[in-house]
Design an enzyme around this catalytic site. Structure first.
Site, PDB file in Angstrom:
ATOM      1  N   HIS A   1       9.171 -11.982  11.820  1.00 32.73           N
ATOM      2  CA  HIS A   1       9.704 -11.965  10.454  1.00 32.73           C
ATOM      3  C   HIS A   1       9.983 -13.338   9.872  1.00 32.73           C
ATOM      4  CE1 HIS A   1      10.222  -7.854  11.897  1.00 32.73           C
ATOM      5  NE2 HIS A   1      10.102  -7.518  10.632  1.00 32.73           N
TER       6      HIS A   1
ATOM      7  N   THR B   1       2.629  -8.260  -0.746  1.00 30.95           N
ATOM      8  CA  THR B   1       2.589  -8.150   0.707  1.00 30.95           C
ATOM      9  C   THR B   1       2.120  -9.476   1.279  1.00 30.95           C
ATOM     10  OG1 THR B   1       1.366  -7.294   2.613  1.00 30.95           O
ATOM     11  CG2 THR B   1       0.324  -6.983   0.500  1.00 30.95           C
TER      12      THR B   1
ATOM     13  N   ARG C   1       1.444 -19.256  27.455  1.00 29.87           N
ATOM     14  CA  ARG C   1       2.731 -18.833  26.868  1.00 29.87           C
ATOM     15  C   ARG C   1       2.474 -18.226  25.491  1.00 29.87           C
ATOM     16  NH1 ARG C   1       7.163 -21.689  29.045  1.00 29.87           N
ATOM     17  NH2 ARG C   1       6.617 -22.266  31.160  1.00 29.87           N
TER      18      ARG C   1
ATOM     19  N   GLU D   1      -0.928  -9.318  14.762  1.00 28.47           N
ATOM     20  CA  GLU D   1      -0.185  -8.306  15.541  1.00 28.47           C
ATOM     21  C   GLU D   1      -0.972  -7.001  15.668  1.00 28.47           C
ATOM     22  OE1 GLU D   1       3.358  -7.208  13.376  1.00 28.47           O
ATOM     23  OE2 GLU D   1       2.191  -6.878  11.566  1.00 28.47           O
TER      24      GLU D   1
ATOM     25  N   GLU E   1       0.809  -1.225   0.000  1.00 23.97           N
ATOM     26  CA  GLU E   1       0.000   0.000   0.000  1.00 23.97           C
ATOM     27  C   GLU E   1       0.844   1.278   0.000  1.00 23.97           C
ATOM     28  OE1 GLU E   1      -0.873  -0.475   4.805  1.00 23.97           O
ATOM     29  OE2 GLU E   1      -1.671   1.223   3.735  1.00 23.97           O
TER      30      GLU E   1
ATOM     31  N   GLN F   1       7.844 -15.261   9.154  1.00 23.37           N
ATOM     32  CA  GLN F   1       6.788 -15.392   8.135  1.00 23.37           C
ATOM     33  C   GLN F   1       7.155 -14.729   6.811  1.00 23.37           C
ATOM     34  OE1 GLN F   1       2.808 -14.450  10.465  1.00 23.37           O
ATOM     35  NE2 GLN F   1       4.601 -13.638  11.476  1.00 23.37           N
TER      36      GLN F   1
ATOM     37  N   ASP G   1       0.587  -9.634   3.896  1.00 21.47           N
ATOM     38  CA  ASP G   1      -0.681  -9.357   4.583  1.00 21.47           C
ATOM     39  C   ASP G   1      -1.902  -9.599   3.686  1.00 21.47           C
ATOM     40  OD1 ASP G   1       0.961  -8.578   6.605  1.00 21.47           O
ATOM     41  OD2 ASP G   1       0.240  -6.517   6.739  1.00 21.47           O
TER      42      ASP G   1
HETATM   43  O1  F6P Z   1       3.372  -4.972   5.615  1.00 23.95           O
HETATM   44  C1  F6P Z   1       3.818  -6.242   5.836  1.00 23.95           C
HETATM   45  C2  F6P Z   1       4.290  -6.406   7.249  1.00 23.95           C
HETATM   46  O2  F6P Z   1       4.892  -7.660   7.328  1.00 23.95           O
HETATM   47  C3  F6P Z   1       3.200  -6.221   8.316  1.00 23.95           C
HETATM   48  O3  F6P Z   1       2.461  -7.373   8.552  1.00 23.95           O
HETATM   49  C4  F6P Z   1       4.017  -5.808   9.514  1.00 23.95           C
HETATM   50  O4  F6P Z   1       3.250  -5.026  10.405  1.00 23.95           O
HETATM   51  C5  F6P Z   1       5.092  -5.006   8.925  1.00 23.95           C
HETATM   52  O5  F6P Z   1       5.280  -5.455   7.609  1.00 23.95           O
HETATM   53  C6  F6P Z   1       6.384  -5.088   9.698  1.00 23.95           C
HETATM   54  O6  F6P Z   1       7.304  -4.287   9.080  1.00 23.95           O
HETATM   55  P1  F6P Z   1       8.802  -4.091   9.541  1.00 23.95           P
HETATM   56  O7  F6P Z   1       9.545  -5.312   9.127  1.00 23.95           O
HETATM   57  O8  F6P Z   1       9.273  -2.897   8.798  1.00 23.95           O
HETATM   58  O9  F6P Z   1       8.790  -3.903  11.017  1.00 23.95           O
END
Ligand code: F6P
Length: 342
Positions: free
Chosen positions: A272, A125, A266, A222, A103, A274, A127
């Site tokens: 990251h 992305t 827990r 998150e 975006e 992912q 997301d």
């Molecule tokens: O936009 C993709 C994304 O992986 C989001 O899910 C996450 O909030 C963000 O990037 C994290 O970004 P950075 O690696 O810059 O902290």
């Protein structure tokens, strides 16, 4: 033609597959020159680039990350940004540029396009929150990583009778949380689109206990937020696009659930993991199709468009439409799965 390419925003598996497809098609089919800018829009501002050739892009198809590097630089965060971008285009004699991003990166692409620079977008992305395309590449890989993690957490949760909270990525959209949670049989799924009620989360967990299941899996995006006034959250620093750094809801849930239910809880934050590693076959193919279509679009003079997957076909959509709104999880879709929770 002389075509610029960059990758911006958070990286995602499949970026290299797009770059490779662009270079193959542009160089082999059209005898074009492809100029790769480093670190997203920062490379355009700092004129940091290199020519991409068939040789320099060999072997990158299955590699995660991006050989060009990435950043969250916003050209419009500085007054002289658009003029510097124009000067870089002129200096390299670019006919246009292909921006691969989400975006924010595509939002800059759209504004540059309105300001008279020729740009084509390719959506990426993990997301999966870009409107105007059914899917973005990277999502499938992230989903596989998250689902596999949930499966692994399931077995250890069961052995120890614990509540395991899994925090997955998803800033504004809960697609990764919803789909990985469904695939992994989660008992509670929390997404950014619907503020959650911590009492309801604990009720579902207690109900499982009452039914003889002494462990539970809670998947939280998150970006999931509690209903106003129910749970305090701290906000992270903002990036150049005004987004806060997320990550932390998992640990807050761990505290709240354990405190309220008395069950050992827990949290695991996948973070990251992912976004890294080799793309799935689906993402490699989609990324390749987008790359080929972007070069076709450049040669057809379709500046100001973005490649998109519509059903099974690759189409071009207006960049303006693509960045107008995010594709979030519809409330009805989330509610449909409520019967599976708890
Ligand atoms: O936009 C993709 C994304 O992986 C989001 O899910 C996450 O909030 C963000 O990037 C994290 O970004 P950075 O690696 O810059 O902290």
């Amino acid at each position: 033609m002389r075509i610029g390419v960059l990758t911006g925003g958070g990286d995602c598996p499949g970026l290299n597959a797009v770059i490779r497809a662009i270079v193959r098609k542009a160089v082999d089919a059209h005898d074009d020159q492809v100029i790769g800018f480093r670190d997203g829009w920062r490379g355009v501002l700092e004129d940091s680039c290199e020519e991409l050739t068939i040789e320099s892009t060999r072997g990158i198809l299955p590699r995660g990350g991006t050989i060009l590097g990435s950043s969250r630089t916003n050209i419009y965060a500085r007054d002289d940004g658009p003029d510097i971008a124009r000067a870089t285009f002129d200096r390299h004699g670019l006919d246009g540029l292909i921006a691969i991003g989400g975006e924010d990166t595509l939002g800059v692409a759209q504004r540059l396009n309105v300001d008279g620079l020729r740009v084509i977008g390719v959506p990426k992305t993990i997301d999966n929150d870009l409107a105007a395309t059914d899917v973005t590449f990277g999502f499938d890989t992230a989903l596989h990583v998250a689902s596999e993690a949930i499966d692994r957490l399931h077995t250890t949760a069961e052995s120890h009778n614990r509540i395991l909270v899994v925090e997955v990525m998803g800033r504004h959209a809960g697609w990764i949380a919803l789909h990985s949670g469904l695939a992994g049989g989660a008992d509670v799924i929390l997404i950014p689109e619907i503020p959650f009620d911590i009492d309801e989360v604990c009720r579902l967990i207690r109900r499982r206990h009452a039914r003889g299941r002494y462990f539970s899996i809670v998947v939280a995006a998150e970006g999931a937020i509690p209903k106003e006034g129910t749970m305090a959250l701290s906000a992270g620093a903002l990036d150049e696009f005004g987004h806060p750094r997320l990550g932390g809801i998992g640990y807050r849930l761990e505290q709240e659930i354990e405190q309220r239910t008395g069950y050992e809880t827990r949290a695991t934050v996948l973070g990251h993991v992912q976004r890294g590693g080799t793309p799935t076959a689906f993402d490699r193919v989609l990324a390749t199709r987008f790359g080929l279509a972007a070069v076709d679009a450049a040669h057809a003079g379709r500046w100001g468009t973005m490649t998109a997957l519509r059903s099974t076909q690759i189409e071009l959509v207006a960049l303006a439409d693509a960045v107008a709104e995010l594709r979030t999880v519809p409330v009805e879709e989330y509610q449909r799965y409520g019967v599976l929770f708890g």
